[in-house]
Design a protein around this motif. Structure first.
Motif, PDB file in Angstrom:
ATOM      1  N   TYR A 371       0.814  -1.214   0.000  1.00 46.09           N
ATOM      2  CA  TYR A 371       0.000   0.000   0.000  1.00 46.09           C
ATOM      3  C   TYR A 371       0.855   1.276   0.000  1.00 46.09           C
ATOM      4  O   TYR A 371       0.625   2.204   0.770  1.00 46.09           O
ATOM      5  N   LEU A 372       1.826   1.277  -0.882  1.00 46.75           N
ATOM      6  CA  LEU A 372       2.606   2.491  -1.095  1.00 46.75           C
ATOM      7  C   LEU A 372       1.723   3.477  -1.866  1.00 46.75           C
ATOM      8  O   LEU A 372       1.017   3.087  -2.792  1.00 46.75           O
ATOM      9  N   GLU A 550       5.365  10.409  -1.102  1.00 45.26           N
ATOM     10  CA  GLU A 550       5.181   8.974  -0.889  1.00 45.26           C
ATOM     11  C   GLU A 550       4.947   8.679   0.588  1.00 45.26           C
ATOM     12  O   GLU A 550       5.637   9.210   1.457  1.00 45.26           O
ATOM     13  N   VAL A 551       3.920   7.884   0.836  1.00 44.63           N
ATOM     14  CA  VAL A 551       3.592   7.427   2.195  1.00 44.63           C
ATOM     15  C   VAL A 551       3.085   5.992   2.095  1.00 44.63           C
ATOM     16  O   VAL A 551       2.871   5.470   1.002  1.00 44.63           O
ATOM     17  N   GLY A 552       2.873   5.365   3.255  1.00 46.36           N
ATOM     18  CA  GLY A 552       2.404   3.990   3.291  1.00 46.36           C
ATOM     19  C   GLY A 552       3.579   3.022   3.281  1.00 46.36           C
ATOM     20  O   GLY A 552       4.736   3.405   3.407  1.00 46.36           O
ATOM     21  N   PHE A 578       9.214   1.778  16.864  1.00 44.40           N
ATOM     22  CA  PHE A 578       8.209   2.750  16.403  1.00 44.40           C
ATOM     23  C   PHE A 578       8.583   3.273  15.011  1.00 44.40           C
ATOM     24  O   PHE A 578       9.765   3.401  14.698  1.00 44.40           O
ATOM     25  N   LEU A 579       7.563   3.610  14.243  1.00 48.73           N
ATOM     26  CA  LEU A 579       7.762   4.235  12.932  1.00 48.73           C
ATOM     27  C   LEU A 579       7.095   5.606  12.988  1.00 48.73           C
ATOM     28  O   LEU A 579       5.884   5.686  13.250  1.00 48.73           O
ATOM     29  N   THR A 580       7.853   6.689  12.762  1.00 47.51           N
ATOM     30  CA  THR A 580       7.217   8.010  12.900  1.00 47.51           C
ATOM     31  C   THR A 580       7.243   8.819  11.596  1.00 47.51           C
ATOM     32  O   THR A 580       6.981  10.010  11.611  1.00 47.51           O
ATOM     33  N   ASP A 581       7.566   8.198  10.486  1.00 47.11           N
ATOM     34  CA  ASP A 581       7.498   8.937   9.212  1.00 47.11           C
ATOM     35  C   ASP A 581       6.177   8.616   8.515  1.00 47.11           C
ATOM     36  O   ASP A 581       5.204   8.223   9.156  1.00 47.11           O
ATOM     37  N   GLY A 582       6.137   8.728   7.202  1.00 47.98           N
ATOM     38  CA  GLY A 582       4.876   8.507   6.485  1.00 47.98           C
ATOM     39  C   GLY A 582       4.526   7.042   6.285  1.00 47.98           C
ATOM     40  O   GLY A 582       3.438   6.736   5.786  1.00 47.98           O
ATOM     41  N   ALA A 583       5.409   6.120   6.662  1.00 50.76           N
ATOM     42  CA  ALA A 583       5.141   4.698   6.392  1.00 50.76           C
ATOM     43  C   ALA A 583       3.812   4.212   6.990  1.00 50.76           C
ATOM     44  O   ALA A 583       3.099   3.439   6.348  1.00 50.76           O
ATOM     45  N   PHE A 585       0.982   5.715   7.246  1.00 44.31           N
ATOM     46  CA  PHE A 585      -0.252   6.320   6.713  1.00 44.31           C
ATOM     47  C   PHE A 585      -1.103   5.239   6.021  1.00 44.31           C
ATOM     48  O   PHE A 585      -0.654   4.638   5.048  1.00 44.31           O
ATOM     49  N   PRO A 586      -2.346   5.016   6.462  1.00 44.69           N
ATOM     50  CA  PRO A 586      -3.187   4.064   5.737  1.00 44.69           C
ATOM     51  C   PRO A 586      -3.955   4.697   4.577  1.00 44.69           C
ATOM     52  O   PRO A 586      -4.648   4.006   3.825  1.00 44.69           O
ATOM     53  N   SER A 587      -3.883   6.014   4.451  1.00 43.97           N
ATOM     54  CA  SER A 587      -4.448   6.685   3.273  1.00 43.97           C
ATOM     55  C   SER A 587      -3.598   7.918   3.035  1.00 43.97           C
ATOM     56  O   SER A 587      -2.812   8.319   3.897  1.00 43.97           O
ATOM     57  N   ASN A 588      -3.745   8.508   1.860  1.00 39.26           N
ATOM     58  CA  ASN A 588      -2.945   9.702   1.535  1.00 39.26           C
ATOM     59  C   ASN A 588      -3.876  10.780   1.002  1.00 39.26           C
ATOM     60  O   ASN A 588      -4.047  10.927  -0.212  1.00 39.26           O
ATOM     61  N   ALA A 589      -4.479  11.507   1.932  1.00 34.64           N
ATOM     62  CA  ALA A 589      -5.421  12.570   1.555  1.00 34.64           C
ATOM     63  C   ALA A 589      -4.761  13.525   0.567  1.00 34.64           C
ATOM     64  O   ALA A 589      -3.537  13.535   0.426  1.00 34.64           O
ATOM     65  N   ASP A 590      -5.568  14.357  -0.080  1.00 29.62           N
ATOM     66  CA  ASP A 590      -4.964  15.300  -1.040  1.00 29.62           C
ATOM     67  C   ASP A 590      -4.046  16.298  -0.336  1.00 29.62           C
ATOM     68  O   ASP A 590      -3.199  16.912  -0.966  1.00 29.62           O
ATOM     69  N   LYS A 591      -4.214  16.440   0.974  1.00 30.42           N
ATOM     70  CA  LYS A 591      -3.375  17.393   1.711  1.00 30.42           C
ATOM     71  C   LYS A 591      -1.938  16.890   1.762  1.00 30.42           C
ATOM     72  O   LYS A 591      -1.695  15.731   2.112  1.00 30.42           O
TER      73      LYS A 591
END
Ligand code: FAD
Ligand code: SF4
Length: 617
Positions: A371-372, A550-552, A578-583, A585-591
């Motif tokens: 889910y990248l 890029e997140v997820g 712990f993971l504190t970056d974008g990894a 994210f379960p979704s990537n809003a337009d923001k």
């Protein structure tokens, strides 16, 4: 121990000298936390932890970078090779702040599984202290309430295991700490910030004001953008008390650092970095106070290869390579935080194999790498006669536009009136920049004649072209992921990532919708569209990764079977990882994602501090 418990060291590491960095031989054996990466995620994590008394080691693969000494703020194009234009190793031009980075990083390749262009992922990295925050666009938008519950709204993708209200106090804190300008507009799913969080927004430039007037006529609201640039000095008396209640040491450190940041003078290119610290970079905003606590050690050129594990099933540190010597070392700590940017964090997890974790660390769900996501991007340019022949005037401002259009069709979309799910916002470039090489060639398409007539035409057309860029939400899918390449390794023998990518029709149709909208706005401005408008969005959508959002890859969720972390970025399988970056994210809003990355990192760090205090970690 809290920052108030140790002597105040606010002036110990003035930014003007090089910041304190340790060598491998000086590594301590009693770090509370190792933070891997020094960008938005690593900077925020280290800041929150050290200001509240934790002892932190930051490992950064890139070299040291001191914005104050290395930022060519006032250099002109003629002082640069090729007049500063983009080259393959300096994609955003010669003066861009990125060090050792870009679409390719020396000695650190990556691969794509497919030869088809549309199935490939582009990966932008920076190898320097502060990561990509030294040159990012600084657009800082909050996700809205819908963005945390997308599946509940339309049945697609995944909900977050938290609601907007859970993250809102952390958005407040980050906005106050880094300094974000903007306005509250009361628009749907575009949250207002509480009073005292935002700085006043700059006025729209001429071209932007025209967009605002004409786009509004066709129902597209155009409002002040939110950007991490100081329009005034930070309130060093009020904010530190709000951010660190009851912690006099941290308040004093932050107050001192806030006074060292000047307000923007609106004249230079933020992408080069800001030596007066008026915009947000991890190196000028997060790291100076963290270093002033005396609780942070920073080791640069330290390329983390894997998380090391103890026999008790807990992480006990990391293994890293000194990029200058190639030697491998180990650093130890109670907690390990990966904040190396979404894909790098995935790579470290997948490379952390052991008998107990043969498929990589924290991967019992099989979801590490999956889910990248990136942001959907497409653009259109136009020429606007109303902007021709304007008298010379100061059109400078912050890097990037002062206005944007948040997604405005929530209701129509919810009623099924659109042929795609999820929205986009509109960014634009309607500014009279100092012309760079190549600019005149673009104008020459419109200009007539030779000699004096040609020069007059140039003056007439200068600043009359405008471009719009859509930035939209991508829905996570099974075909967009990364894994370890079975063959290819980097210079240090570490397996590299191999990417798989596919846009779904939701994204390509959204890109087509962007094209139609931009053509309508240009038309409403009385202008002429300069680029072909495609009805097939697949022809205009930017490649995966190209928008650099890029997140997820290690998504958070409520169920360990289908996610990698819980809502605090704590991996289900290894409690002190712990993971504190974008990894997560379960979704990537337009923001744009970075403000949310920082808010999540602050929240996760608070959770770690509380758990350490309770001796649970
Ligand atoms: C040109 C550009 C414009 C952008 N504009 C915006 C914008 O306007 N708004 C927005 O929200 N976002 C924007 N972004 C995206 C933004 O930069 C990222 O979302 C943000 O920097 C992510 O923070 P991060 O800490 O996860 O990663 P990074 O900032 O990339 O930092 C990661 C750090 O980790 C280090 N690292 C990596 N691997 C290892 C390892 N194995 N060992 C040790 N260290 C390691 C890297 O060297 C790097 O310094 C933009 C990006 C670019 C390039
Ligand atoms: S425009 Fe302002 S924030 Fe950007 S680099 Fe110049 S002074 Fe700094």
């Amino acid at each position: 121990m809290r920052a108030s418990d140790y002597p105040l060291t606010a002036n110990r590491y003035p930014l003007s000298s090089s910041m304190p960095f340790i060598e491998t031989k000086s590594l301590q054996d009693d770090y509370d936390v190792i933070v891997v990466g020094s960008g938005a995620a690593g900077g925020q994590t280290a800041y929150t932890l050290t200001m509240e008394g934790a002892k932190v080691l930051m490992l950064e693969a890139g070299r040291n970078y001191v914005a104050e000494n290395e930022t060519p703020m006032f250099n002109t194009h003629d002082q640069a090779p090729l007049r500063g234009v983009s080259t393959s190793d300096k994609e955003f031009g010669f003066y861009d702040a990125t060090v050792d980075g870009g679409w390719q990083v020396p000695d650190e390749p990556y691969t794509n599984a497919s030869n088809e262009k549309e199935r490939q992922f582009w990966w932008w990295r920076a190898r320097m202290l502060g990561g990509r925050t030294n040159h990012w666009g600084r657009i800082s938008l909050r996700n809205g309430p819908y963005d945390f519950k997308p599946r509940s709204r339309d049945g697609l993708g995944f909900d977050w295991p938290m609601a907007y209200e859970d993250l809102a106090p952390y958005y407040d804190k980050v906005e106050m700490l880094i300094g974000v300008y903007g306005e509250n507009d009361g628009l749907e799913n575009t949250p207002n910030s509480p009073a005292g969080c935002l700085m006043p927004a700059p006025k729209p430039r001429v071209g932007e004001a025209l967009v605002q007037q004409r786009a509004t006529r066709i129902g597209v609201p155009t409002v002040a953008i939110h950007r991490a640039v100081l329009t005034e000095r930070l309130d060093h008396q009020r904010i530190p008390k709000l951010l660190h209640p009851g912690n006099a040491g941290a308040q004093a450190i932050l107050a001192a650092e806030m006074q060292r940041r000047a307000a923007c003078f609106w004249a230079t290119d933020c992408g080069r970095g800001c030596s007066i610290r008026a915009n947000y970079q991890s190196t000028t905003v997060h790291l100076p106070p963290a270093l002033s606590t005396g609780k942070l050690d920073v080791l640069t050129n330290a390329m983390v290869r894997e998380v090391s594990m103890g026999k008790d099933g807990r992480a006990n540190g990391v293994l890293f390579i000194d990029r200058r010597t190639g030697a491998e070392h180990q650093a130890k700590s109670r907690i390990v935080v990966l904040a190396a940017s979404a894909c790098e964090t995935v790579r470290i997890l997948l490379n952390s194999k052991s008998d107990r974790f043969p498929d990589g660390l924290a991967n019992s769900s099989g979801k590490v790498g999956k889910y990248l996501m990136d942001t959907v991007g497409a653009g259109v340019a136009g020429q606007i006669p109303l902007l021709e022949g304007l008298p010379p005037h100061n059109d400078d401002g912050a890097g990037g536009s002062h206005v944007y259009a948040p997604w405005w069709l929530y209701k129509e979309q919810h009623r099924g009136k659109l042929d795609f799910a999820r929205g986009y916002h509109i960014e634009m470039n309607a500014q009279r920049h100092m012309p760079s090489a190549g600019y005149v060639a673009g104008l020459a398409e419109h200009a007539q004649g030779h000699g004096r007539k040609f020069r007059e035409e140039m003056r007439r057309y200068f600043g009359s072209t405008i471009s719009f860029a859509g930035r939209g939400e991508m829905i996570p899918n099974e075909d967009s992921y990364c894994e370890l390449d079975p063959v290819k390794k980097d210079k240090w023998g570490i397996p590299v990532l191999r990417f798989h990518w596919k846009w779904s029709e939701h994204e390509t149709r959204q890109a087509a919708h962007m094209q139609q909208t931009f053509a309508q706005i240009i038309d409403a401005m009385g202008g002429k569209v300069l680029t072909k408008i495609e009805t097939d969005g697949a022809k205009v959508i930017r490649p995966g990764g190209f928008i650099i959002h890029e997140v997820g890859g290690a998504i958070m969720g409520a169920d360990p079977k289908s996610s990698v972390t819980n809502q605090w970025g704590q991996t289900w399988d290894v409690k002190n990882l712990f993971l504190t970056d974008g990894a997560p994210f379960p979704s990537n809003a337009d923001k744009n994602p970075t403000l949310t990355i920082m808010a999540l990192a602050w929240r996760a760090s608070d959770y770690m501090l509380a758990a350490m205090k309770r001796k649970e970690l």
